[in-house]
Design an enzyme around this catalytic site. Sequence first.
Site, PDB file in Angstrom:
ATOM      1  N   LYS A 215       0.708  -1.190   0.013  1.00 40.23           N
ATOM      2  CA  LYS A 215      -0.037  -0.150  -0.018  1.00 40.23           C
ATOM      3  C   LYS A 215       0.750   1.375   0.014  1.00 40.23           C
ATOM      4  O   LYS A 215       0.346   2.523  -0.331  1.00 40.23           O
ATOM      5  CB  LYS A 215      -1.028  -0.006   1.186  1.00 40.23           C
TER       6      LYS A 215
HETATM    7  C1  LIG Z   1      -4.322  -4.348   1.218  1.00 40.80           C
HETATM    8  C2  LIG Z   1      -3.524  -5.687   1.044  1.00 40.80           C
HETATM    9  C3  LIG Z   1      -4.010  -6.764  -0.169  1.00 40.80           C
HETATM   10  C4  LIG Z   1      -5.282  -6.687  -0.800  1.00 40.80           C
HETATM   11  O1  LIG Z   1      -5.279  -5.479  -1.621  1.00 40.80           O
HETATM   12  P1  LIG Z   1      -6.504  -5.386  -2.388  1.00 40.80           P
HETATM   13  O2  LIG Z   1      -6.188  -4.092  -3.281  1.00 40.80           O
HETATM   14  O3  LIG Z   1      -7.361  -4.929  -1.468  1.00 40.80           O
HETATM   15  O4  LIG Z   1      -7.238  -6.402  -3.289  1.00 40.80           O
HETATM   16  C5  LIG Z   1      -3.349  -7.858   0.061  1.00 40.80           C
HETATM   17  N1  LIG Z   1      -2.118  -8.002   0.790  1.00 40.80           N
HETATM   18  C6  LIG Z   1      -1.682  -7.138   1.732  1.00 40.80           C
HETATM   19  C7  LIG Z   1      -0.553  -7.174   2.499  1.00 40.80           C
HETATM   20  C8  LIG Z   1      -2.372  -5.863   1.824  1.00 40.80           C
HETATM   21  O5  LIG Z   1      -2.258  -4.800   2.701  1.00 40.80           O
END
Ligand SMILES: *Cc1c(COP(=O)(O)O)cnc(C)c1O
Length: 473
Positions: A116
């Site tokens: 993120k």
């Molecule tokens: C948010 C997240 C996901 C999922 O991603 P999306 O865009 O919500 O599908 C997968 N792995 C981690 C570590 C995350 O923080």
Amino acid sequence: MISTRDSSKKGLSYSDVLLAGLAPDGGLYVPSEYPQFPHPELATLTGASYRDIAFTVKKKLIDGDILDEELHGMIDRAYSEDSFGAAEGGNIVPLIRVEDNFYVQQLSLGPTAAFKDMAMQQLGQEMDYELKKRGEHLTILGATSGDTGSAAEAAFKGLGTVTLFMLSPEVGMSAFQKAQMGSLSGGNIFNVSVRGRFDDCQDLVKELKGEEEFSKLGAVNSINWGRISSQVPYFVSGYLQAATQVGDPVDLVVPSGNFGDMLSAYIAKRMGVPIHRLVVATNENNVLDKLFKTGVYELAPAQVTSSPSMDISKASNYERLAFDVLKRDAAALTKYMKEFESKKRVDLKDYGAGPEDFAKLGFSSDSSTHANRLQAIRDVYEKCSYVIDPHTADAVSVGFREKKSDGIPMVCMGTALPVKFEDTIKEALGFIPERPARFKDLEKALPENAFHVIDVDAEQLRQYIRQHASIHG
Ligand SMILES: *Cc1c(COP(=O)(O)O)cnc(C)c1O
């Protein structure tokens, strides 16, 4: 840009959409068409730095809305040495080779050790730029179950244009995640710990935003187009690293929750990057897996798993793909989403489409259990002495099952560092993963009063925000 629920209205610019959340009609913003990436142009980026790739890709997606030198500056600050110093040799999204034609792409070398950061760092810069230009200040209210909160706080910390209030459940996050957020408290960052669950945090955000006084509060959740568009560059980079030459097919596996990450992969493909298969990997919360297999999108209560950032009951970004599957017919999409919202279930079959339309676009899916994740963590460690986190393990587990002997490289997204989820790694491998130096004393550095604790009570939240933000000017 257009809204998925009203494709007739054109003309909203990238920067307008950046500061808006949902469209007023309840839809999500999408580009009126996908910009294109001809293979010869793509080939010129082979071996280029991540910042150069990000610049070229973002420039296409912002449609001339930000001056080149401004965009360069934002990208340099977002992906600075300071934030991504953990990356060796300057490649901040490198591939780890697990075995022949099977890779993990590391997307978690940023400040809070989850993918993120990749989008949030850039979003912070873009919002700051746009707010300065307009002479505005934005108060953001968000809710997090872990990774989003710390990534947003790291990205917005110290920006004079933004005050950020982040709600998180008092119980449920890992100690590491809690310490990570707490250590970012102060200045323009306010952490609010709610004596309830993540859903309660989300409900509080919704309740306040529905009120006149707080209706102007901003959001940074994963439906924000600025975030989606900032995730496309790493898929372009991953493709270029995995393909022997530009034009060769590459398969991608994305561990999915709210479907933001995979949507960005899909956009890269629609832009002309020769991505072959788009494999959706879920955990036990398999709303998306069922959807891609059957065409039925059905809300399901989220259960707590050992890959908690994928514990979702619905996948908000799916609306953007559904818009394309329904041939960009906004009226049909609106009816489809309204049916989902009222009945908690909707079948593509009733809209003249079905799972075969997903397959045509390259999609397939599968899900994993806790036992599958432990096994994937062990398998990867045995093959290449690399420790993956439980979310990456969802992708790898599905990837091993989906891999064909067609010689096409497969790249699984590595969405977090294992240090964030020590307990599960201990269970799988019998040891706790080594902590990168920058996280060594994280828990000890936690200041007192890092979290303001409230009950599940909107009035306590209102008062706290009124005390600490100027949202009336
Ligand atoms: C948010 C997240 C996901 C999922 O991603 P999306 O865009 O919500 O599908 C997968 N792995 C981690 C570590 C995350 O923080």
